[in-house]
Design an enzyme around this catalytic site. Structure first.
Site, PDB file in Angstrom:
ATOM      1  N   GLU A 376       0.825  -1.216   0.000  1.00  0.00           N
ATOM      2  CA  GLU A 376       0.000   0.000   0.000  1.00  0.00           C
ATOM      3  C   GLU A 376       0.863   1.273   0.000  1.00  0.00           C
ATOM      4  OE1 GLU A 376      -3.780   0.244   1.289  1.00  0.00           O
ATOM      5  OE2 GLU A 376      -4.065  -1.855   1.796  1.00  0.00           O
ATOM      6  N   SER A 379       7.671   3.106   2.096  1.00  0.00           N
ATOM      7  CA  SER A 379       7.964   4.250   2.968  1.00  0.00           C
ATOM      8  C   SER A 379       8.367   5.470   2.158  1.00  0.00           C
ATOM      9  CB  SER A 379       9.067   3.884   3.971  1.00  0.00           C
ATOM     10  OG  SER A 379       8.588   2.957   4.923  1.00  0.00           O
TER      11      SER A 379
END
Length: 390
Positions: A376, A379
């Site tokens: 999703e 970072s």
């Protein structure tokens, strides 16, 4: 207490003052089923890489497979915060099941938000009861964060669409009973050339090429899927033709809050395991929790977890009120996923050599939580989103 168990926690009671009664009820219900059903056999499922049929049915029986589905379609109609609280508790018991449940629920949420009544009638009631498992086909072998590089296509052939292409890293893909997929319908239209479709994966043109052999989350099967001439009618279009990019951006933004909650859940379980071990393990004539090096490490872990919890709950509240929260969701996901990897590693360190053994749960926490920094949006993608919103 067995090494793999997790007691009813007190580490998140500090946030209770900010929770409504309904939110506490959902959290406590999720905690009960997580600890009574999921946690007891989590280590065994991890070793066997077993899909959790019975455990998912237990979650369905208690309403957690249709959390984001409105009541009229058989779901619970929970808020974003209630959903995050439930994902945190489920993931604390078994991070892999947390992923299964999250992917399933977000697939259904997309159908709720953008589907036609006919599509909802066909898929939602069964899916909310766990009879159909949801999967969303986004990533491709050569395209992850760069959604503009998707190559799977849908071309017109008479009155049908023909879907072709390969999708990679598809959670629930090998077990799905309802699937959505984003494909290119107009290569020349840029972001307006993507379209979502919803369909039944039992079609022979939906082929599971392989189930991946992964580092962690062995319970959550991840598959490579081939769309091999899958024929769908206009009634399978989810939303509008050419509107797929907007749908995927909306789903990913909301989903980042849940991934933050998932990371908090695993980190919380790791902290509790470390506290328990530090109270039981003695060195130099006393429990090691009385050693300043250990005590200070635990204090830092607890502080980081509490900060991450507040971040995801704040983002969830913004989402619930309809206010923009892309930046806050990205912050929550970035901070929580990075924090969870450190906390789980520190928990293993507190255990010393025993932490490296599969007799204790912390090595599984380390393996399971690592992917929270990847899916999703990595970072670095979260940092990109945050910086663009400054």
């Amino acid at each position: 207490m067995t090494p793999g168990s997790r007691p009813a926690t007190t580490t998140n009671d500090a946030t209770d003052a900010f929770l409504a009664d309904e939110e506490r009820m959902v959290r406590d219900a999720a905690r009960r089923v997580a600890q009574e059903v999921l946690a007891k056999t989590a280590a065994e499922r991890d070793r066997q890489r077993r899909w959790p049929h019975a455990e998912l049915q237990a979650l369905a029986d208690t309403g957690f497979m249709g959390m984001l589905v409105p009541e009229m379609w058989g779901g619970g109609g929970l808020s974003a915060l209630q959903y995050g609280l439930a994902i945190e508790e489920i993931s604390a018991a078994d991070c892999g099941i947390g992923t299964i449940v999250h992917v399933h629920n977000t697939t259904l949420k997309m159908l709720c938000d953008f589907g036609t009544d006919a599509q909802k009638r066909r898929y939602l009631p069964d899916a909310a009861r766990g009879v159909r498992i949801g999967a969303t086909l986004l990533t491709e072998p050569h395209a992850g964060s760069d959604t503009s590089a998707f190559r799977a296509t849908a071309r017109r052939d008479g009155d049908t669409w023909v879907l072709e292409g390969t999708k990679q890293f598809i959670s629930n893909g090998s077990e799905a009973g309802v699937a959505t997929a984003i494909v290119v319908t107009d290569p020349a239209a840029g972001r307006r050339g993507f379209t979502f479709f919803v369909f039944d994966p039992s079609d022979p043109a939906y082929r599971v090429l392989r189930v991946e052999d992964k580092l962690g989350q062995q319970t959550a099967h991840t598959a490579q899927i081939q769309l091999d001439g899958l024929r769908l009618g206009d009634d399978a279009v989810l939303g509008d033709v050419g509107g797929g990019y907007r749908l995927v951006m909306s789903a990913l933004s909301d989903g980042r809050i849940a991934i933050a909650a998932q990371a908090v859940g695993v980190a919380g379980a790791a902290l509790e395991a470390a506290i328990r071990y530090a109270n039981e393990r003695t060195a130099y004539g006393e429990p090691i929790i009385r050693l300043q090096a250990v005590a200070f490490k635990l204090a830092e872990m607890a502080t980081q977890i509490e900060a991450a919890r507040l971040l995801y709950q704040n983002a969830a509240r913004l989402l619930m009120t309809g206010r923009p929260c892309a930046k806050e969701a990205a912050m929550a996901k970035l901070f929580a996923s990075e924090m969870a990897e450190r906390v789980c590693s520190d928990a293993l360190q507190v255990h010393g050599g025993y932490g490296y053994l599969r007799d204790f749960p912390v090595e599984r926490y380390c393996r399971d939580v690592r992917v929270c920094k990847i899916y999703e949006g990595t970072s670095d993608i979260q940092k990109l989103i945050i910086s663009r919103n400054l």
